[in-house]
Write an enzyme that holds these catalytic residues in place. Structure first.
Site, mmCIF file in Angstrom:
data_model
loop_
_atom_site.group_PDB
_atom_site.id
_atom_site.type_symbol
_atom_site.label_atom_id
_atom_site.label_comp_id
_atom_site.label_asym_id
_atom_site.label_seq_id
_atom_site.Cartn_x
_atom_site.Cartn_y
_atom_site.Cartn_z
ATOM 1 C CG ASP A 77 -18.672 -4.060 21.230
ATOM 2 O OD1 ASP A 77 -18.649 -5.112 20.569
ATOM 3 O OD2 ASP A 77 -17.637 -3.479 21.610
ATOM 4 C CB VAL A 78 -22.192 -8.315 18.698
ATOM 5 C CG1 VAL A 78 -23.430 -7.665 18.107
ATOM 6 C CG2 VAL A 78 -21.023 -8.259 17.717
ATOM 7 C CG ASN A 104 -25.251 -8.080 8.963
ATOM 8 O OD1 ASN A 104 -24.803 -8.501 7.904
ATOM 9 N ND2 ASN A 104 -25.194 -6.783 9.301
ATOM 10 C CE1 TYR A 173 -15.354 -10.934 6.938
ATOM 11 C CE2 TYR A 173 -14.741 -12.247 5.019
ATOM 12 C CZ TYR A 173 -15.677 -11.490 5.705
ATOM 13 O OH TYR A 173 -16.930 -11.293 5.174
ATOM 14 C CE LYS A 177 -17.925 -13.221 7.960
ATOM 15 N NZ LYS A 177 -19.244 -12.846 8.509
#
Length: 268
Positions: A77-78, A104, A173, A177
């Site tokens: 789990d990053v 990613n 989101y 980004k």
């Protein structure tokens, strides 16, 4: 003389290159991991579900010869620092060095929720995964690439067309980004003294499970629902591989790869 000709025609093989691919259990991460394994890379596949990572390895082995020791699956789990630390320790113990991080892993979060209705927990989940997770993995990769001999390596962050222009009701989101672009630029600068090249690929409408809704109809800036074209995710994987296999003296700082007719130029 014959021995000299034989040696010249059969130079020693270059050492295997090693990559970490996060979010490797599906979609773009799966496609990139398969592409790298087929090209002879050793790959550590990271993701939240071990079974989907193992499925990716099976897909790679069905497509091309893959060495028994070329792939390792690490449940990660990053967003959890301890998981990221364990991932890069496993890479160092298994492969000895790290040449590439494809950063990613990410999530759209709850789609179509107006900003005034977005729960803080949902915002925090997207930020923790898309931004904090990317930072934690890049930091761990940076440390290893700086310390290893020979020094250096490459980090490729998965941005998005949303790093340039938003979709309606996508505040979490889109914000993460855009932030990834800043992370990419800062790491690129800080990596120069250590032969660490950092770039970003911004992707639009690759055909994956996460983008199925593009073809059934997605909200546009003018309020319409419209189907959007998609592209083969394998084309993204080939682009990542091209970026990854450049010598460290060359870097693709930013690449935008998208379905040719998607509403990006002129969006809104």
């Amino acid at each position: 003389m014959n021995a000299e000709r034989t040696a010249a025609s059969n130079p020693p093989e270059a050492p295997a290159r090693t990559a970490v691919v996060t979010g490797a259990g599906s979609g773009i991460g799966r496609s990139v991991a398969v592409e790298l394994l087929a090209a002879g890379w050793s790959v550590a596949l990271a993701g939240r579900r071990t079974e989907t990572l193992e499925e990716t390895v099976a897909v790679a082995r069905a497509a091309a010869p893959v060495g028994d020791d070329a792939a390792v699956c690490v449940r990660t789990d990053v967003s959890r620092p301890e998981d990221v630390a364990a991932l890069f320790t496993a890479v160092r113990d298994r492969f000895g060095r790290l040449d590439l991080l494809f950063n990613n892993a990410g999530t759209f979060g709850p789609g179509g929720v107006p900003v005034e209705e977005l729960a803080y927990d949902a915002w925090r989940h997207v930020v923790d995964t898309n931004l904090n997770g990317a930072f934690l993995c890049a930091q761990a990769a940076f440390r290893q690439m700086k310390e290893q001999d020979p020094q250096g390596g490459r980090i490729i962050n998965n941005g998005s067309v949303s790093a340039h222009v938003p979709r309606p009701n996508s505040v979490a989101y889109t914000a993460t980004k855009h932030a990834l672009t800043g992370l990419t630029k800062a790491l690129s600068l800080d990596g120069r003294p250590y032969r660490i090249a950092v770039g970003q690929i911004d992707i639009g409408n690759a055909a994956t499970d996460m983008t199925e809704r593009m073809q059934s109809g997605i909200l546009q800036a003018d309020g319409r629902l419209a189907s959007e074209p998609v592209m083969d995710v394998a084309d993204v994987a080939r682009t990542v591989r091209h970026m990854a296999e450049l010598p460290l003296e060359a870097n693709v700082q930013f690449a935008t790869v998208l379905a040719t007719n998607m509403p990006y130029i002129g969006r809104g």
